[in-house]
Motif scaffolding. Structure first.
Motif, mmCIF file in Angstrom:
data_model
loop_
_atom_site.group_PDB
_atom_site.id
_atom_site.type_symbol
_atom_site.label_atom_id
_atom_site.label_comp_id
_atom_site.label_asym_id
_atom_site.label_seq_id
_atom_site.Cartn_x
_atom_site.Cartn_y
_atom_site.Cartn_z
ATOM 1 N N GLN A 10 -17.609 14.245 33.822
ATOM 2 C CA GLN A 10 -17.208 15.468 34.507
ATOM 3 C C GLN A 10 -15.797 15.291 35.046
ATOM 4 N N VAL A 11 -15.041 16.371 35.011
ATOM 5 C CA VAL A 11 -13.659 16.363 35.487
ATOM 6 C C VAL A 11 -13.526 17.363 36.614
ATOM 7 N N GLN A 12 -12.849 16.964 37.667
ATOM 8 C CA GLN A 12 -12.566 17.875 38.762
ATOM 9 C C GLN A 12 -11.060 18.079 38.871
ATOM 10 N N LEU A 13 -10.677 19.313 38.973
ATOM 11 C CA LEU A 13 -9.270 19.681 39.131
ATOM 12 C C LEU A 13 -9.127 20.490 40.411
ATOM 13 N N VAL A 14 -8.185 20.102 41.246
ATOM 14 C CA VAL A 14 -7.982 20.789 42.518
ATOM 15 C C VAL A 14 -6.520 21.162 42.646
ATOM 16 N N GLU A 15 -6.265 22.466 42.729
ATOM 17 C CA GLU A 15 -4.898 22.956 42.883
ATOM 18 C C GLU A 15 -4.560 23.123 44.356
ATOM 19 N N SER A 16 -3.275 23.042 44.643
ATOM 20 C CA SER A 16 -2.785 23.305 45.995
ATOM 21 C C SER A 16 -1.335 23.736 45.912
ATOM 22 N N GLY A 17 -0.835 24.296 47.023
ATOM 23 C CA GLY A 17 0.572 24.646 47.113
ATOM 24 C C GLY A 17 0.880 26.130 47.062
ATOM 25 N N GLY A 18 -0.102 26.955 46.740
ATOM 26 C CA GLY A 18 0.163 28.379 46.691
ATOM 27 C C GLY A 18 0.325 28.983 48.077
ATOM 28 N N ARG A 19 1.193 29.971 48.189
ATOM 29 C CA ARG A 19 1.413 30.680 49.455
ATOM 30 C C ARG A 19 2.254 31.900 49.204
ATOM 31 N N LEU A 20 2.579 32.608 50.276
ATOM 32 C CA LEU A 20 3.465 33.766 50.232
ATOM 33 C C LEU A 20 4.908 33.290 50.278
ATOM 34 N N VAL A 21 5.726 33.812 49.377
ATOM 35 C CA VAL A 21 7.139 33.444 49.333
ATOM 36 C C VAL A 21 7.957 34.676 48.973
ATOM 37 N N GLN A 22 9.203 34.716 49.412
ATOM 38 C CA GLN A 22 10.062 35.843 49.085
ATOM 39 C C GLN A 22 10.644 35.696 47.680
ATOM 40 N N ALA A 23 10.970 36.805 47.087
ATOM 41 C CA ALA A 23 11.598 36.797 45.771
ATOM 42 C C ALA A 23 12.865 35.939 45.813
ATOM 43 N N GLY A 24 13.064 35.154 44.770
ATOM 44 C CA GLY A 24 14.197 34.236 44.714
ATOM 45 C C GLY A 24 13.881 32.864 45.266
ATOM 46 N N GLY A 25 12.744 32.727 45.910
ATOM 47 C CA GLY A 25 12.366 31.455 46.508
ATOM 48 C C GLY A 25 11.718 30.503 45.516
ATOM 49 N N SER A 26 11.267 29.358 46.047
ATOM 50 C CA SER A 26 10.683 28.312 45.210
ATOM 51 C C SER A 26 9.360 27.841 45.791
ATOM 52 N N LEU A 27 8.507 27.353 44.903
ATOM 53 C CA LEU A 27 7.239 26.741 45.285
ATOM 54 C C LEU A 27 6.943 25.607 44.329
ATOM 55 N N ARG A 28 6.203 24.612 44.812
ATOM 56 C CA ARG A 28 5.698 23.582 43.919
ATOM 57 C C ARG A 28 4.182 23.529 44.045
ATOM 58 N N LEU A 29 3.518 23.779 42.936
ATOM 59 C CA LEU A 29 2.067 23.670 42.882
ATOM 60 C C LEU A 29 1.682 22.273 42.411
ATOM 61 N N SER A 30 0.559 21.802 42.916
ATOM 62 C CA SER A 30 0.033 20.508 42.507
ATOM 63 C C SER A 30 -1.384 20.671 41.985
ATOM 64 N N CYS A 31 -1.756 19.827 41.042
ATOM 65 C CA CYS A 31 -3.112 19.804 40.508
ATOM 66 C C CYS A 31 -3.551 18.342 40.450
ATOM 67 N N SER A 32 -4.517 18.012 41.276
ATOM 68 C CA SER A 32 -5.026 16.652 41.329
ATOM 69 C C SER A 32 -6.287 16.550 40.485
ATOM 70 N N ALA A 33 -6.330 15.559 39.603
ATOM 71 C CA ALA A 33 -7.451 15.396 38.688
ATOM 72 C C ALA A 33 -8.260 14.159 39.045
ATOM 73 N N SER A 34 -9.555 14.261 38.891
ATOM 74 C CA SER A 34 -10.428 13.115 39.122
ATOM 75 C C SER A 34 -11.626 13.205 38.191
ATOM 76 N N GLY A 35 -12.347 12.089 38.094
ATOM 77 C CA GLY A 35 -13.525 12.078 37.238
ATOM 78 C C GLY A 35 -13.242 11.375 35.934
ATOM 79 N N ARG A 36 -13.679 11.952 34.856
ATOM 80 C CA ARG A 36 -13.543 11.380 33.524
ATOM 81 C C ARG A 36 -12.102 11.039 33.199
ATOM 82 N N THR A 37 -11.873 9.915 32.588
ATOM 83 C CA THR A 37 -10.529 9.524 32.199
ATOM 84 C C THR A 37 -10.041 10.388 31.043
ATOM 85 N N PHE A 38 -8.956 11.040 31.235
ATOM 86 C CA PHE A 38 -8.402 11.882 30.181
ATOM 87 C C PHE A 38 -6.893 11.711 30.124
ATOM 88 N N SER A 39 -6.458 10.493 30.368
ATOM 89 C CA SER A 39 -5.026 10.264 30.491
ATOM 90 C C SER A 39 -4.260 10.586 29.225
#
Length: 124
Positions: A1-30
């Motif tokens: 089983q693989v678990q994926l967890v996203e983070s980093g989303g929020r409200l931002v103004q046009a022209g701005g920047s964001l960085r989303l992250s996705c952390s993976a765990s569980g089955r090796t799928f490197s």
């Protein structure tokens, strides 16, 4: 089983920047690709970007080329989506996904594991 967890989303103004992250765990799928998709209200889930784990090859949908960058940190089993010059039309829930076969492909049906999503809202 693989678990994926996203983070980093929020409200931002046009022209701005964001960085989303996705952390993976569980089955090796490197060796397998990871991708980001997004889904706006009333629309189908849309491919954004994908990256291979080993060679770091990337693939983007045309609407984000030059603005978004997908990257990964294999040691942390984490994939990132750096989003610059954000536009209101980038507003969506962003999902991380992985597949258990090789190849960078845009079809959502080709990905086998999904995270729960993180909301990105870009105000004008």
């Amino acid at each position: 089983q693989v678990q994926l967890v996203e983070s980093g989303g929020r409200l931002v103004q046009a022209g701005g920047s964001l960085r989303l992250s996705c952390s993976a765990s569980g089955r090796t799928f490197s060796s397998y690709p990871m991708a980001w998709f997004r889904q706006a209200p009333g629309k189908e889930r849309e491919f954004v970007a994908a990256i291979s784990w080993i060679a770091g090859n990337t693939y983007y949908t045309d609407s984000v080329k030059g603005r978004f960058t997908i990257s990964r940190d294999n040691a942390k089993s984490t994939v990132y989506l750096q989003m610059n010059s954000l536009k209101p039309e980038d507003t969506a829930v962003y999902y991380c996904a992985s597949r258990t076969t090789y190849g960078l492909v845009p079809g959502a049906d080709k990905y086998h594991y999904w995270g729960q999503g993180t909301q990105v809202t870009v105000s004008s």
